[in-house]
Scaffold this motif. Structure first.
Motif, PDB file in Angstrom:
ATOM      1  N   GLN A 279      16.964 -42.382 -32.043  1.00 36.03           N
ATOM      2  CA  GLN A 279      15.353 -43.652 -32.177  1.00 36.03           C
ATOM      3  C   GLN A 279      14.732 -42.848 -33.292  1.00 36.03           C
ATOM      4  O   GLN A 279      14.391 -41.788 -34.193  1.00 36.03           O
ATOM      5  CB  GLN A 279      14.812 -43.134 -31.389  1.00 36.03           C
ATOM      6  CG  GLN A 279      15.581 -44.232 -29.775  1.00 36.03           C
ATOM      7  CD  GLN A 279      13.907 -44.398 -29.059  1.00 36.03           C
ATOM      8  OE1 GLN A 279      12.970 -43.296 -28.599  1.00 36.03           O
ATOM      9  NE2 GLN A 279      14.230 -45.638 -28.333  1.00 36.03           N
ATOM     10  N   CYS A 297       8.463 -44.742 -32.145  1.00 33.86           N
ATOM     11  CA  CYS A 297       9.202 -44.987 -31.883  1.00 33.86           C
ATOM     12  C   CYS A 297       9.924 -46.035 -32.174  1.00 33.86           C
ATOM     13  O   CYS A 297       9.753 -47.045 -31.584  1.00 33.86           O
ATOM     14  CB  CYS A 297      10.139 -44.108 -31.159  1.00 33.86           C
ATOM     15  SG  CYS A 297       9.940 -44.817 -29.543  1.00 33.86           S
ATOM     16  N   ASP A 299      14.120 -48.576 -32.604  1.00 35.58           N
ATOM     17  CA  ASP A 299      15.456 -48.500 -31.683  1.00 35.58           C
ATOM     18  C   ASP A 299      15.810 -50.067 -32.191  1.00 35.58           C
ATOM     19  O   ASP A 299      15.621 -50.992 -32.499  1.00 35.58           O
ATOM     20  CB  ASP A 299      15.131 -48.664 -29.999  1.00 35.58           C
ATOM     21  CG  ASP A 299      16.729 -48.300 -29.276  1.00 35.58           C
ATOM     22  OD1 ASP A 299      17.959 -48.585 -30.394  1.00 35.58           O
ATOM     23  OD2 ASP A 299      16.543 -47.829 -28.840  1.00 35.58           O
ATOM     24  N   LYS A 301      18.381 -51.149 -32.203  1.00 38.83           N
ATOM     25  CA  LYS A 301      19.545 -52.775 -31.259  1.00 38.83           C
ATOM     26  C   LYS A 301      18.671 -52.932 -30.642  1.00 38.83           C
ATOM     27  O   LYS A 301      19.146 -54.059 -30.435  1.00 38.83           O
ATOM     28  CB  LYS A 301      19.849 -50.751 -30.116  1.00 38.83           C
ATOM     29  CG  LYS A 301      21.032 -50.231 -30.054  1.00 38.83           C
ATOM     30  CD  LYS A 301      21.824 -50.035 -29.273  1.00 38.83           C
ATOM     31  CE  LYS A 301      22.823 -48.411 -29.625  1.00 38.83           C
ATOM     32  NZ  LYS A 301      22.064 -47.166 -30.498  1.00 38.83           N
TER      33      LYS A 301
END
Length: 305
Positions: A279, A297, A299, A301
């Motif tokens: 991350q 943070c 991500d 995806k």
């Protein structure tokens, strides 16, 4: 029940849990390896920076799994802000910056094993608002501000010889830029010339010792955060000359194209950026009004912060 190697492990764990639940303290049990907190596989370090109107020597460590920040400040370390950091072998390097009195060319490394600081060879030039990247076991110190002018010069540190070597200069002067390495190249994005905030970005090929301009970003970004993540170069936040930014974009070296990514919750410039456990983290910075402690943070995806 059928595995002989497992049985003593399970029995020891059961005994330890039973002893910990008893009222009377048993010091020998508390020293037992099973009762120690597990060390995280990786930690995020926030080192120095600007706090309370001055450079600070504070160091904080973040455990991703425990979602917990802990102060690990070494009181004998000097305050430093607007410096560069690099991790190489078991050392964390702090490079250049501002110590409240002067712009510095000094470089110090912190041993994560002995938890001690060591001075190493200084750079040729004083560099505040510096960009730093690591490639092939070498540290690159790029651009910055020497107290009089924004720099386009670049130098490279070899830990084996404890020596800095001047490399080919960039195409543009840049302080407040940010750099990263990806697939054998170094990428530096944005920054400030002393007159304007920059859209432009460059890549460096160590085999030819050459800087090449790549496709410019869609936003001007001074105080930007740049990091290699998921085979792309991410440029996040910064200052466009009018306001602090939340937006980010990602560069694909194979297509030479920038694409927009999700915006952060908080606008920020001159902050920390790093990838930990898959991350991308953004830490602290300046939001246009004050220095902040916010951490986010991302991500790739889910394309969410």
């Amino acid at each position: 029940m059928e595995n002989e190697a497992c049985m003593p492990v399970i029995i020891n764990a059961m005994k330890t849990l039973f002893d910990l639940n008893m009222d009377e303290p048993t010091n020998s049990v508390l020293m037992h390896q099973l009762t120690r907190p597990r060390l995280p596989s990786s930690i995020l370090l926030a080192i120095g920076g600007w706090s309370g109107g001055n450079p600070t020597n504070e160091i904080e460590a973040y455990d991703v799994k425990a979602d917990c920040w802990v102060s690990v400040t070494q009181e004998d370390e000097h305050p430093r802000a607007y410096h560069g950091t690099a991790v190489l072998d078991e050392f964390v390097y702090c490079i250049g910056g501002f110590d409240h009195m002067k712009y510095v060319n000094s470089v110090r490394k912190f041993s994560l094993i002995t938890q001690t600081w060591h001075e190493v060879a200084p750079m040729y030039e004083r560099r505040c608002y510096i960009s730093v990247a690591v490639l092939d076991g070498l540290i690159y110190a790029i651009g910055g501000f020497d107290g009089q002018q924004r720099l386009k010069t670049v130098e490279r540190y070899d830990p084996n010889t404890n020596q800095w070597t001047m490399m080919a200069p960039m195409n543009e002067q840049r302080s407040d830029a940010s750099a990263t390495s990806l697939q054998g190249r170094i990428y530096i994005c944005g920054g400030f010339t002393g007159i304007e905030c920059l859209f432009s970005a460059e890549s460096f090929n160590p085999e030819t010792n050459q800087w090449t301009l790549i496709t410019p970003m869609s936003s001007r970004r001074s105080g930007v955060g740049v990091i290699a993540y998921a085979d792309l170069v991410y440029a996040v936040g910064g200052f466009d000359g009018a306001s602090r930014l939340r937006c980010g974009e990602a560069y694909n070296p194979l297509t030479n194209i920038w694409s927009d990514v999700a915006s952060m919750y908080n606008p920020r410039s001159n902050f920390g950026i790093e990838v930990v456990n898959g991350q991308l983290f953004t830490v602290g910075g300046f939001n246009g009004f004050s220095t902040i402690s916010d951490v986010e943070c991302y991500d790739e995806k889910t394309d969410k912060w």
